[in-house]
Design an enzyme around this catalytic site. Structure first.
Site, PDB file in Angstrom:
ATOM      1  N   ASN A 110      39.899  40.427  34.879  1.00 25.05           N
ATOM      2  CA  ASN A 110      40.960  40.857  33.539  1.00 25.05           C
ATOM      3  C   ASN A 110      40.740  41.195  32.142  1.00 25.05           C
ATOM      4  O   ASN A 110      39.306  41.883  32.632  1.00 25.05           O
ATOM      5  CB  ASN A 110      41.931  39.458  33.124  1.00 25.05           C
ATOM      6  N   HIS A 136      38.434  43.906  34.016  1.00 28.52           N
ATOM      7  CA  HIS A 136      37.643  43.393  35.886  1.00 28.52           C
ATOM      8  C   HIS A 136      35.838  44.020  35.390  1.00 28.52           C
ATOM      9  O   HIS A 136      35.416  44.447  36.657  1.00 28.52           O
ATOM     10  CB  HIS A 136      37.769  43.936  36.176  1.00 28.52           C
ATOM     11  N   HIS A 210      40.375  38.986  44.064  1.00 33.03           N
ATOM     12  CA  HIS A 210      42.043  40.195  43.829  1.00 33.03           C
ATOM     13  C   HIS A 210      42.116  41.273  45.170  1.00 33.03           C
ATOM     14  O   HIS A 210      42.791  41.780  45.160  1.00 33.03           O
ATOM     15  CB  HIS A 210      41.358  41.670  43.148  1.00 33.03           C
ATOM     16  N   SER A 211      42.388  39.469  46.259  1.00 27.34           N
ATOM     17  CA  SER A 211      42.948  40.339  47.689  1.00 27.34           C
ATOM     18  C   SER A 211      44.453  41.090  47.329  1.00 27.34           C
ATOM     19  O   SER A 211      44.968  39.707  46.348  1.00 27.34           O
ATOM     20  CB  SER A 211      42.527  39.020  48.894  1.00 27.34           C
ATOM     21  N   TYR A 212      44.970  41.850  47.644  1.00 27.07           N
ATOM     22  CA  TYR A 212      46.072  42.198  47.614  1.00 27.07           C
ATOM     23  C   TYR A 212      46.611  41.264  49.148  1.00 27.07           C
ATOM     24  O   TYR A 212      46.425  42.129  50.109  1.00 27.07           O
ATOM     25  CB  TYR A 212      46.537  43.807  47.611  1.00 27.07           C
ATOM     26  N   GLN A 316      46.676  35.085  37.777  1.00 28.21           N
ATOM     27  CA  GLN A 316      47.913  36.186  37.879  1.00 28.21           C
ATOM     28  C   GLN A 316      48.684  36.526  38.684  1.00 28.21           C
ATOM     29  O   GLN A 316      48.147  36.629  39.880  1.00 28.21           O
ATOM     30  CB  GLN A 316      46.301  37.360  37.569  1.00 28.21           C
ATOM     31  N   GLU A 344      45.695  36.086  41.687  1.00 28.64           N
ATOM     32  CA  GLU A 344      44.237  36.059  40.620  1.00 28.64           C
ATOM     33  C   GLU A 344      44.326  34.383  39.944  1.00 28.64           C
ATOM     34  O   GLU A 344      44.910  34.566  38.513  1.00 28.64           O
ATOM     35  CB  GLU A 344      43.607  37.334  40.218  1.00 28.64           C
TER      36      GLU A 344
HETATM   37  C1  BGC Z   1      45.357  43.217  36.445  1.00 31.87           C
HETATM   38  C2  BGC Z   1      46.522  45.033  36.370  1.00 31.87           C
HETATM   39  C3  BGC Z   1      44.905  45.732  37.133  1.00 31.87           C
HETATM   40  C4  BGC Z   1      45.151  45.605  38.643  1.00 31.87           C
HETATM   41  C5  BGC Z   1      44.150  46.623  39.398  1.00 31.87           C
HETATM   42  C6  BGC Z   1      45.147  43.165  38.254  1.00 31.87           C
HETATM   43  O1  BGC Z   1      44.462  41.939  37.904  1.00 31.87           O
HETATM   44  O2  BGC Z   1      46.503  42.246  36.079  1.00 31.87           O
HETATM   45  O3  BGC Z   1      47.041  45.136  35.134  1.00 31.87           O
HETATM   46  O4  BGC Z   1      46.696  47.281  37.373  1.00 31.87           O
HETATM   47  O5  BGC Z   1      44.773  44.371  38.410  1.00 31.87           O
HETATM   48  O6  BGC Z   1      43.295  46.895  38.460  1.00 31.87           O
END
Ligand code: BGC
Length: 379
Positions: A110, A136, A210-212, A316, A344
């Site tokens: 973050n 990040h 940061h998995s979607y 997050q 996250e």
């Molecule tokens: C953040 C977003 C960011 C995304 C991709 C997330 O962890 O909170 O603001 O756009 O990651 O980078």
């Protein structure tokens, strides 16, 4: 009984090196780790992909570039396996710009306001890669380096430990940080991620994944119909650059209130600003020592349910707001806005500037530890 058999399978895996091993026993149980080449980085470093297969046939694929989860196949309510994380088929797409799909994010996940912080009387400057802030880990964070990988024996399921030594001064951070991330795909379909880190100088550390996710399957559409519960009554409000103001506010009577299950899309239109959607840190109400339930997501069509348990103080919620149809993922699927959501687990964003937030400073002699579990079920 089953656990013992699987463990014996693992011991033989270790003694013969990296090859697939079948655990003999009831049904068609297999637990294995397969290693394959996945190309080279621009600097010529070899990248490997490991496939963890658990005793019930679910799989997790992890590459050594970014200690990154590329694929996660878990059953729907009919027992059919489906991939639930966005990602690519090839290294080239991971080397190009992408929004941290599946990556291990660090040294500090973050944002850090204005890319600077002061620690023990010294001011450090970081790359401003998300103007006016650092995001990040900076220009070349932990998501863009090659980790060393080693499969490990575990009675719970196949496991892979990834290690990376981040040099003193790398991306502007103080101290040599030795980080380990271990993925275990348990035989009851949980992806457990254990992180540890040690340092030789005081430094901020905040590691996450940061998995979607798209529990309906990554080819099916947006995630707005997923039903979400977040076990948090408070959140950390931010300014327009997504830096916390320092306040901790109740979610009650706001569209951020997921204390009871709600469709992610139900109140998303009420969120103002561009690009629109959820992007906030929840303050978890929990005992930090053991992984505690932080969120539950269920997807009505597939029947998949994911529970997130963590030792972290925050989480997050990001609803894939910046996905804009420009990236083509696995199977030539174009990832559009809200096609995936992230949960996250983390320390609060910009904690280096807020004394009231739990500290993310790691000192020599201490060990940073975090565990987050993504547990899958069906209903
Ligand atoms: C953040 C977003 C960011 C995304 C991709 C997330 O962890 O909170 O603001 O756009 O990651 O980078």
């Amino acid at each position: 009984m089953r656990k013992v058999v699987v463990f014996v399978g693992w011991m033989s895996l270790l003694s013969v090196g990296l090859c697939s091993v079948e655990a003999k026993g009831e049904k068609k149980e297999k637990s294995s780790v397969k290693k394959e080449a996945f190309g080279k980085t621009e600097d010529g470093l070899a990248v490997e992909r490991y496939t963890l297969t658990n005793a019930v046939g679910s799989t997790a694929k992890i590459i050594t570039y970014g200690a990154l989860l590329t694929e996660l196949n878990v059953p729907d309510r009919d027992g059919k396996l489906g991939d639930v994380v966005l990602g690519f088929d090839n290294l080239k797409d991971y080397l190009a710009e992408h929004p941290y799909f599946g990556a291990t994010v660090g040294r500090v996940a973050n944002r850090i306001a204005k890319g600077t912080f002061t620690l023990e009387g010294k001011t450090y400057k970081l790359a401003i890669n998300n103007p006016p802030n650092t995001l990040h880990g900076g220009q070349k964070g932990f998501d863009k380096v090659v980790w060393k990988a080693e499969p490990k024996a575990t009675p719970d399921g196949p496991s892979l430990e990834l290690s990376y030594v981040s040099k003193d001064g790398e991306e502007g951070y103080p101290g040599t940080l030795t980080a380990h991330v271990t993925y275990t795909l348990t035989n009851d379909n949980a992806l457990r991620i254990d992180y540890t880190a040690t340092t030789d100088k005081a430094t901020p550390v905040n590691l996450t994944n940061h998995s979607y996710f798209n529990l309906a399957g990554t080819k099916t559409g947006d995630i707005l119909d997923h039903e979400l519960t977040v076990f948090a009554t408070k959140y950390t409000p931010t300014d327009e650059t997504l830096i916390p103001t320092g306040e901790i506010k109740p979610v009650q009577d706001t569209p951020f209130d997921f204390t009871k299950p709600r469709r992610i899309g139900e109140r998303i239109d009420r969120l103002k600003g561009e690009p629109g959607g959820y992007d906030l840190n929840y303050v978890l109400t929990k005992d930090k020592k053991e992984p505690t339930l932080a969120a539950r997501v269920s997807e009505p069509k597939s029947g998949r349910v994911m529970e997130v348990l963590t030792t972290e103080p925050g989480i997050q919620l990001y609803s894939g707001n910046f996905l804009d149809g420009k990236l083509k993922g696995r199977g030539d699927v174009v990832y559009k806005k809200h096609w995936g959501f992230c949960l996250e687990a983390q320390h609060f964003p910009d904690a280096v500037h807020h004394e009231r937030f739990p500290t993310m400073i790691l000192k020599p002699g201490e060990t940073y530890k975090q565990t987050t579990i993504y547990a899958f079920k069906t209903k």
